[in-house]
Design an enzyme around this catalytic site. Structure first.
Site, short mmCIF file in Angstrom:
data_model
loop_
_atom_site.label_atom_id
_atom_site.label_comp_id
_atom_site.label_asym_id
_atom_site.label_seq_id
_atom_site.Cartn_x
_atom_site.Cartn_y
_atom_site.Cartn_z
CG ASP A 71 -2.00 0.92 1.28
OD1 ASP A 71 -2.69 1.09 0.27
OD2 ASP A 71 -2.17 1.56 2.33
NE ARG B 34 -6.27 -11.08 10.44
CZ ARG B 34 -5.51 -10.04 10.09
NH1 ARG B 34 -5.08 -9.93 8.86
NH2 ARG B 34 -5.21 -9.11 10.97
P1 5GP Z 1 1.83 -0.29 3.82
O1 5GP Z 1 2.92 -0.23 4.81
O2 5GP Z 1 2.28 -0.67 2.43
O3 5GP Z 1 0.99 0.96 3.82
O4 5GP Z 1 0.79 -1.36 4.34
C1 5GP Z 1 1.00 -2.67 4.15
C2 5GP Z 1 0.00 -3.49 4.91
O5 5GP Z 1 -1.22 -2.79 5.19
C3 5GP Z 1 -0.42 -4.65 4.05
O6 5GP Z 1 0.52 -5.69 4.12
C4 5GP Z 1 -1.75 -4.99 4.67
O7 5GP Z 1 -1.54 -5.81 5.80
C5 5GP Z 1 -2.31 -3.64 5.05
N1 5GP Z 1 -3.19 -3.17 3.96
C6 5GP Z 1 -2.87 -2.40 2.92
N2 5GP Z 1 -3.91 -2.23 2.08
C7 5GP Z 1 -4.93 -2.93 2.62
C8 5GP Z 1 -6.29 -3.18 2.23
O8 5GP Z 1 -6.81 -2.74 1.19
N3 5GP Z 1 -7.02 -3.97 3.06
C9 5GP Z 1 -6.53 -4.48 4.20
N4 5GP Z 1 -7.35 -5.24 4.94
N5 5GP Z 1 -5.24 -4.30 4.61
C10 5GP Z 1 -4.47 -3.52 3.82
#
Ligand code: 5GP
Ligand code: MG
Length: 179
Positions: free
Chosen positions: A105, A167
């Site tokens: 993300d 989940r």
């Molecule tokens: P980042 O550090 O890249 O912002 O976040 C990574 C983590 O956030 C992902 O591995 C996941 O666990 C969570 N995450 C990111 N996007 C989503 C989403 O659309 N739905 C959910 N449930 N978790 C997300």
């Protein structure tokens, strides 16, 4: 009431994990010495089902370890700070590491994890992610193996949660909390 729309079905996910496993197997078959195994680092909790499916399709010898970094909690946007909730058991030093994440993300969690692993001087470290939301990226992370890019939707199922719910769903759904 939250509304769930199927975004990626279990059979579409299966195609993606098969393709990823084929590429990973072919690449690491060339890299691993006869006495070496690929150390798969699974980011908990979200990558649980992705890792279980992908690892069973990878055709080179693997070991598995887990790491849990701070996540969204009940919110739907990233807090920006990353903490280690559960650290690796194995020392990455001198090992070929493949990090598995279900979705990239902002990139903050993975860039934090990659810095930590690189500091331990592994032989190599690569990232495999099922999904990526490039429009949300704040920190650049190189995704060596990517299943699919997706638009900016909040997804649940196949390991992805909202406040720990959803989940264990087999498909991935877009959560529309406005309904
Ligand atoms: P980042 O550090 O890249 O912002 O976040 C990574 C983590 O956030 C992902 O591995 C996941 O666990 C969570 N995450 C990111 N996007 C989503 C989403 O659309 N739905 C959910 N449930 N978790 C997300
Ligand atoms: Mg994750």
């Amino acid at each position: 009431m939250a509304k769930l729309d199927v975004f990626l079905s279990a059979s579409e996910i299966d195609v993606l994990t098969t393709q990823l496993a084929e590429r990973i197997s072919a690449d690491y078959a060339k890299v691993l010495q006869p006495n070496e195994e690929l150390l798969v680092v699974v980011t908990l909790k979200g990558a649980l089902f992705f890792a279980a499916d992908l690892m069973r399709k990878i055709q080179v010898p693997t070991r598995v370890d887990f790491v849990r970094l701070s996540s969204y909690g009940a919110r739907t946007s990233s807090s920006g700070t990353v903490k280690v909730i559960m650290d690796l058991e194995e020392d990455p030093r001198g090992q070929h590491i493949l990090v598995l994440d279900e979705i990239v993300d902002s990139g903050r969690t993975l860039s934090f994890l990659f810095d930590r692993i690189r500091n331990a001087e592994p032989k190599s470290v690569k990232l495999c992610a099922l999904l990526s939301k490039p429009s949300r990226r704040e920190v650049q992370v190189e995704t060596h193996y990517l299943g699919r890019e997706v638009e900016d939707k909040f997804l649940v199922g196949y390991g992805l949660d909202h406040a720990e719910r959803y989940r264990s769903l087999k498909d991935i759904y877009a959560l529309d909390s406005t309904h």
